[in-house]
Design an enzyme around this catalytic site. Sequence first.
Site, mmCIF file in Angstrom:
data_model
loop_
_atom_site.group_PDB
_atom_site.id
_atom_site.type_symbol
_atom_site.label_atom_id
_atom_site.label_comp_id
_atom_site.label_asym_id
_atom_site.label_seq_id
_atom_site.Cartn_x
_atom_site.Cartn_y
_atom_site.Cartn_z
ATOM 1 N N SER A 300 15.688 -43.503 5.517
ATOM 2 C CA SER A 300 14.714 -44.100 4.734
ATOM 3 C C SER A 300 14.720 -43.195 3.589
ATOM 4 O O SER A 300 14.921 -41.750 3.874
ATOM 5 C CB SER A 300 13.545 -44.482 5.384
ATOM 6 N N ASP A 301 14.137 -43.334 2.503
ATOM 7 C CA ASP A 301 13.861 -42.464 1.202
ATOM 8 C C ASP A 301 12.707 -41.653 2.056
ATOM 9 O O ASP A 301 11.872 -42.201 2.819
ATOM 10 C CB ASP A 301 13.431 -42.982 0.088
#
Length: 793
Positions: A300-301
């Site tokens: 994920s960012d």
Amino acid sequence: MAFPKIIALFIAFLAVSAGAAPVCDKKRFSSSGLDMSKFPYCDKSLAYSVRAKNLVDSMTIDEKVRQLGNQASGINRLGIPKYNWWSEILHGVSDVGGGSTFDGPIKAATSFPTPITTTSAFNEDLWNKIGKVLSTEARAMNNLGVAGLTFWSPVINVVRDPRWGRTVETSGEDPFVNGRYAVNFVRGLQDVEGYETAADPNSRLLKVSACCKHYAAYDVDQWQTFGNFIVDRFHYNANVTEQDMMETFLRPFEMCVKEGDVSSIMCSYNRVNGIPTCADSRLLSGTIRGDWNLHGYIVSDCDSIDVMIKNHKFNDDTSEDAVAQVLLAGLDMDCGASYPNFLKSTLEKGLIKESDIDKALINNYIVLLRLGWFDGHAMYNSLGAKDVCTKEHIDLATDAARQGMVLLRNDLTHSDHLPLDPKKHKNIAVIGPHANATTVMIGNYAGKPCKYVSPMDGLSQYAQVVYEAGCGDVECKNDSLIWPAVKAAKSADATVIVTGLNLDIESEGNDRSDLELPGYQNLMIRMVSAASKGPVILVILSGGGVNIAEFTKSADIDAIVWAGYPGQQGGQAIADVVYGTYNPGGRLPVTWYEGDYVWKLPMTSMPLRPVDELGYPGRTYKFFNGSTIYPFGHGLSYTSFSYKVISDQRSVTKKLGCNQHCQPLRYNASAFVPPCHSALVEDLRCDDDDMNIQIAVTNTGTVDGDEVVMLYSSAPSGIVDAPIKQLIGFQRVFVPAGQTKNATFSLKSCTALSIVTSSAYLVVPTGEHTISVGSEPDQPNYLHFPFQVYVNH
Ligand SMILES: *[C@@H]1O[C@H](CO)[C@@H](O)[C@H](O)[C@H]1NC(C)=O
Ligand SMILES: *[C@@H]1O[C@H](CO)[C@@H](O)[C@H](O)[C@H]1NC(C)=O
Ligand SMILES: *[C@@H]1O[C@H](CO)[C@@H](O)[C@H](O)[C@H]1NC(C)=O
Ligand SMILES: *[C@@H]1O[C@H](CO)[C@@H](O)[C@H](O)[C@H]1NC(C)=O
Ligand SMILES: *[C@@H]1O[C@H](CO)[C@@H](O)[C@H](O)[C@H]1NC(C)=O
Ligand SMILES: *[C@@H]1O[C@H](CO)[C@@H](O)[C@H](O)[C@H]1NC(C)=O
């Protein structure tokens, strides 16, 4: 010397977390009082997938969840050290993320030009070479315990809108260019010689692990706030058609996975059609892992899961709801602490299966196994401090910066133009807020460079330099420093104005609201150029295009160079181009729109195609047909080149089976409509390079130079909604003065000639396509020729 056991353990743990010894090093185990033979995950005779499963099956649930955030805690009981998954290597080993650091024995690493500048070189070998050098420096630092092995680079989002703050980190507006950059750069970073392919891709060794990001349709950072309505990446919902998704937003990622065999993809902060990308199982499990067959992990960012809950307020999720959604969508690793904090309660609530957690862990550990994190990679053992900031690496950074320089204007009708002559232009004025630029040149996601060569340093090698800033800083809030600059220009043999933008104007979390040079910069350029005794060279540092329309025509300005953000050696490259010891050959990877373009469409409108009724102009060279300051692909040289098509192929014939259909297309009223409009690519044989185009490139001038040959295709005219043209190949060729070199393009017609229909079919239209060579129809060497597609049915 006998340490109490707990201290011995602590020391062993420190040694390991410093990264010096691989996990399965026998000494590590004995010094921790563990018997390695009890841990089959260290058995090199087993497949990586078996070892990873063995390790995961040895863990308790508490141990499992603590390994799924980027700051994986490690498990002393099993001999697993802690590991920070987050390192960056956008254009040099960086300390952003904390997985790599310059606080230890390595104080600096080679800082290449930012990707927008490296991309401007349009040289695939260069992109690959830079990846190789970066991974060598990374491995050297890893041996010394000061770098990780998992790097979250490159950024391959297309620049849909010229205001986007992160343009500097990208490869510009074209999905194919972004894709080719990704493939070459990722292979440079990841490939171990001799292991470029493997029967089982999950056993293929990796030099370092790269990550293509941010997936997908991510290109709004922080645009505007309207009352309570914030347009930024943490709130943004990108409404995207399937046609645009397939044709533009997903294409670089598809190339990165399928052709680059990248080992990681990062999902983005934004939503796409209402769903946060990290929670979209169709986008993650369906497309990346299913359709494209990723061998690696999806991350994920950073803090995306929090953003989903707090900013997007997606489905009024609790932490457990959100964690369940992203895990089930296929997210393997959380950059953040949501997985470690909430996966266990999510499991206890019955929202996920423990085997879902196991799958994610296995995906992650297979990558670490391939990296030699467990076993070491003997071929890199000898790398150390001597392999970082070497002369060879710094020379490549200089070469990359030179290749990335784009000569936008060079007025040959003026008595003086570029290159300057060191015998004639001996005393020069170097003016502007970037005249003495250092940190500006390395952009963002930078590390600590080995050194800097500022424009002043570079130009001082050729001439006596008088320096005046002209502006206090890039924002240039008043005119107080213009007069001294004017005075300096009045008596100089030549004036070089180095100006533009910086990260205060365009960067992550910081989109532009217009395309203008800030503050009094225009006035400064106008006054200095009007007063100059000698020729005036304008050098622009920026990631995105700027509205310099006035200076493209001004009689007081003789030449304009776009230097992008050219890295630690940038000033050397600028000076070498200005004085002609290097003949520039870079090209614009983004359209330089006129200033009023941005008032015709909000940054939030995603469609690429124009909508005439709305006055919506369309985006990128593929769809925008209005006038520009400089078009995509623009860039001049100190010599001239002519093209000649020497291959004689003018058609391809594709076959459809008797049980397969022609696919209908829409045509405009005056178009010729063939009986069979098009064929679905999935119905065709597409594995051969069935299009071979050879262009002879002759250097018709008097100096040696590089020419970027750019090849485009256009679908048969009259097909509604087809792109104006699309880039299908490019090659940078060096041609000595007076000589000819051949540029050979071996292409797949299914890729080079296909278009995406409004219902998101990928088709090859039948009929007369056009192949053009060169980006600008008004250039004397531009040429085009018809290319027929026949479908036997
Ligand atoms: C996207 O579509 C949704 C639902 O149709 C709409 O509410 C929203 O305003 C749209 N967003 C933008 C930026 O157009
Ligand atoms: C240019 O910058 C360097 C380093 O930032 C500084 O040491 C030097 O004094 C500057 N030169 C001038 C002329 O301001
Ligand atoms: C003008 O800009 C200079 C340089 O940034 C600054 O030192 C000066 O205070 C400013 N003057 C005024 C009147 O704002
Ligand atoms: C752009 O296309 C529109 C029709 O879609 C046309 O009216 C216009 O003349 C075109 N402009 C240019 C500069 O070709
Ligand atoms: C319609 O197609 C013809 C060629 O078949 C082309 O010349 C013309 O420009 C097209 N018109 C529009 C409005 O796209
Ligand atoms: C380029 O190709 C032509 C035709 O195949 C050939 O005759 C010529 O020798 C080639 N030139 C170079 C420089 O390779």
